[in-house]
Motif scaffolding. Structure first.
Motif, PDB file in Angstrom:
ATOM      1  N   GLU A   8       0.822  -1.215   0.000  1.00 61.56           N
ATOM      2  CA  GLU A   8       0.000   0.000   0.000  1.00 61.56           C
ATOM      3  C   GLU A   8       0.855   1.263   0.000  1.00 61.56           C
ATOM      4  N   LYS A   9       1.945   1.214   0.776  1.00 61.93           N
ATOM      5  CA  LYS A   9       2.854   2.379   0.809  1.00 61.93           C
ATOM      6  C   LYS A   9       3.455   2.615  -0.579  1.00 61.93           C
ATOM      7  N   SER A  10       3.829   1.536  -1.278  1.00 68.57           N
ATOM      8  CA  SER A  10       4.447   1.697  -2.594  1.00 68.57           C
ATOM      9  C   SER A  10       3.443   2.297  -3.588  1.00 68.57           C
ATOM     10  N   LEU A  11       2.175   1.969  -3.430  1.00 64.80           N
ATOM     11  CA  LEU A  11       1.164   2.559  -4.331  1.00 64.80           C
ATOM     12  C   LEU A  11       1.048   4.064  -4.089  1.00 64.80           C
ATOM     13  N   ARG A  12       1.171   4.443  -2.829  1.00 64.84           N
ATOM     14  CA  ARG A  12       1.098   5.883  -2.524  1.00 64.84           C
ATOM     15  C   ARG A  12       2.328   6.606  -3.081  1.00 64.84           C
ATOM     16  N   LEU A  13       3.491   5.956  -2.952  1.00 66.10           N
ATOM     17  CA  LEU A  13       4.717   6.586  -3.451  1.00 66.10           C
ATOM     18  C   LEU A  13       4.693   6.716  -4.974  1.00 66.10           C
ATOM     19  N   GLN A  14       4.154   5.697  -5.639  1.00 62.30           N
ATOM     20  CA  GLN A  14       4.035   5.774  -7.104  1.00 62.30           C
ATOM     21  C   GLN A  14       3.117   6.938  -7.485  1.00 62.30           C
ATOM     22  N   ALA A  15       2.005   7.065  -6.754  1.00 57.75           N
ATOM     23  CA  ALA A  15       1.049   8.124  -7.053  1.00 57.75           C
ATOM     24  C   ALA A  15       1.719   9.499  -6.919  1.00 57.75           C
ATOM     25  N   MET A  63      -0.011   1.913 -14.232  1.00 58.27           N
ATOM     26  CA  MET A  63       0.098   0.586 -13.637  1.00 58.27           C
ATOM     27  C   MET A  63       1.469   0.281 -13.043  1.00 58.27           C
ATOM     28  N   ILE A  64       2.502   0.858 -13.654  1.00 55.64           N
ATOM     29  CA  ILE A  64       3.847   0.351 -13.352  1.00 55.64           C
ATOM     30  C   ILE A  64       4.470   0.969 -12.091  1.00 55.64           C
ATOM     31  N   LEU A  65       5.088   0.126 -11.313  1.00 50.35           N
ATOM     32  CA  LEU A  65       5.823   0.587 -10.137  1.00 50.35           C
ATOM     33  C   LEU A  65       7.317   0.462 -10.412  1.00 50.35           C
ATOM     34  N   GLU A  66       8.033   1.539 -10.136  1.00 46.98           N
ATOM     35  CA  GLU A  66       9.481   1.530 -10.341  1.00 46.98           C
ATOM     36  C   GLU A  66      10.180   1.286  -9.011  1.00 46.98           C
ATOM     37  N   GLU A  67      11.490   0.997  -9.140  1.00 47.52           N
ATOM     38  CA  GLU A  67      12.315   0.714  -7.953  1.00 47.52           C
ATOM     39  C   GLU A  67      12.136   1.770  -6.861  1.00 47.52           C
ATOM     40  N   ILE A  68      12.114   3.049  -7.269  1.00 50.80           N
ATOM     41  CA  ILE A  68      12.051   4.101  -6.248  1.00 50.80           C
ATOM     42  C   ILE A  68      10.686   4.175  -5.544  1.00 50.80           C
ATOM     43  N   ASP A  69       9.709   3.456  -6.070  1.00 50.14           N
ATOM     44  CA  ASP A  69       8.395   3.464  -5.415  1.00 50.14           C
ATOM     45  C   ASP A  69       8.339   2.529  -4.214  1.00 50.14           C
ATOM     46  N   LEU A  70       9.308   1.636  -4.126  1.00 49.32           N
ATOM     47  CA  LEU A  70       9.305   0.737  -2.957  1.00 49.32           C
ATOM     48  C   LEU A  70       9.899   1.466  -1.769  1.00 49.32           C
ATOM     49  N   PRO A  71       9.184   1.563  -0.671  1.00 50.23           N
ATOM     50  CA  PRO A  71       9.675   2.336   0.468  1.00 50.23           C
ATOM     51  C   PRO A  71      10.861   1.651   1.136  1.00 50.23           C
ATOM     52  N   ASP A  72      11.740   2.450   1.728  1.00 47.41           N
ATOM     53  CA  ASP A  72      12.865   1.845   2.442  1.00 47.41           C
ATOM     54  C   ASP A  72      12.426   1.354   3.806  1.00 47.41           C
ATOM     55  N   VAL A  73      11.521   2.109   4.426  1.00 49.29           N
ATOM     56  CA  VAL A  73      11.065   1.720   5.750  1.00 49.29           C
ATOM     57  C   VAL A  73       9.542   1.613   5.716  1.00 49.29           C
TER      58      VAL A  73
END
Ligand SMILES: Nc1ncnc2c1ncn2[C@@H]1O[C@H](COP(=O)(O)OP(=O)(O)OP(=O)(O)O)[C@@H](O)[C@H]1O
Ligand SMILES: [Mg+2]
Length: 298
Positions: free
Chosen positions: A263-270, A285-295
């Motif tokens: 869910e956090k990664s979807l918010r970061l992508q947005a 649709m696509i999520l990139e590496e930087i969309d994955l949260p570190d914490v």
């Protein structure tokens, strides 16, 4: 939903060969069975449901031939860390046991100590009976059930347990009680109450998920939500989950951690794409590496 009793091959819609094998061929699976199939891992759960389904189908045939019915008790203990799927499975249990005709409603009522235990003499029985009444025809799921024993002999928790046990006997044909909680706490709870163990013939251990399973759970969550991961993002997710499994604390959330991460990664992508008014379907649709949260806060 209608259940067909004709002997016929299982529909090919099944994604999991494992469950297709376990589900009797004479059974047209309902939505709840598909939900069960979608769950990653959980072999013991799938096996238990296959047994009960087979039993119920055989009972129907025995009944047709005038043989004696043999009611079975389906009360259960679910042991496992947070986020291992206990509540999800309890909900599916209710639906499936309804579909195969073992429960009249199949709904799930969740309760914890505060819902069952009162503050003065007589209050506990009242509260517990109220919850039991709501649960009739379905599943009563008592989370962190070991807390019912936390105050010792004089605690009203004992009275709640006694009331539950009585209803489990009286209503065994139309109520399933599931006690859930962490493994070691549940073991000492059951051992501290002689006779309790035998009243719960189904005992299921919900193991922590492996990093591969967590990855599959994450991928399933993305697919269900119509998202895709770039290959770099996929690799980052894999290595994050490997790291998580290697160093995580048992109470750190398992699949719930994954859900939060997704869910956090979807918010970061947005946040990354929101300023573009003309996004393509692919970009949405696509999520990139930087969309994955570190914490991820669990
Ligand atoms: N095997 C699985 N496959 C897919 N998703 C899963 C699986 N197990 C759990 N999940 C998902 O993980 C989340 C947490 O699961 P659930 O609430 O059932 O865990 P729990 O064991 O009841 O946790 P707690 O003890 O904290 O209440 C839910 O969103 C659920 O859909
Ligand atoms: Mg739960």
């Amino acid at each position: 939903m209608e259940i067909s009793m004709k002997f016929q091959p299982a529909p090919v819609r099944s994604k999991s060969a494992e469950v297709a094998q376990l589900t009797p061929l004479s059974f047209t699976r309902t939505d709840a069975f598909y939900e069960l199939e979608q769950l990653i891992g959980l072999k013991q759960v799938k096996r238990t449901i296959a047994e009960v389904t087979a039993f119920s189908l055989v009972q129907k045939q025995r009944n047709d031939k005038g043989l004696k019915p043999s009611p079975i008790v389906l009360h259960a203990i679910f042991k496992g860390n947070p986020g291992t799927g206990k509540t999800t499975v309890a909900r599916i249990f209710g639906k499936i046991f309804h579909d195969i005709g073992m429960l009249s409603r199949g709904h799930l009522v969740e309760a914890e100590r505060a819902d069952l235990v009162g503050e003065y003499i007589g209050h506990t029985a009242l509260k517990t009976k109220e919850i039991l009444k709501k649960s009739l025809g379905g599943v009563l799921f008592v989370d962190e059930a070991y807390t019912l024993a936390k105050g010792g002999e004089k605690d009203f928790g004992q009275e709640a347990v006694a009331t539950l046990v009585k209803a489990m006997e009286d209503q065994r044909n139309n109520l399933i009680v599931i006690l859930a909680g962490y493994c070691s706490e549940m073991d000492s709870f059951i051992n501290s109450n002689p006779g309790l163990r035998s009243r719960f013939p189904i005992q299921i251990d919900f193991d922590d998920y492996t990093s591969d399973q967590l990855f599959q759970i994450a991928m399933q969550m993305y697919t269900e939500r119509d998202y895709e991961l770039s290959s770099k993002c996929r690799w980052k997710l894999k290595s994050k989950l490997n790291g998580f499994v290697k160093c995580h604390h048992p109470h750190s959330g398992n699949a719930r951690y994954v859900r939060n991460l997704v869910e956090k990664s979807l918010r970061l992508q947005a946040l990354r794409i929101v300023d573009n008014d003309n996004l393509t379907r692919r970009e949405l649709m696509i999520l990139e590496e930087i969309d994955l949260p570190d914490v991820v806060i669990n």
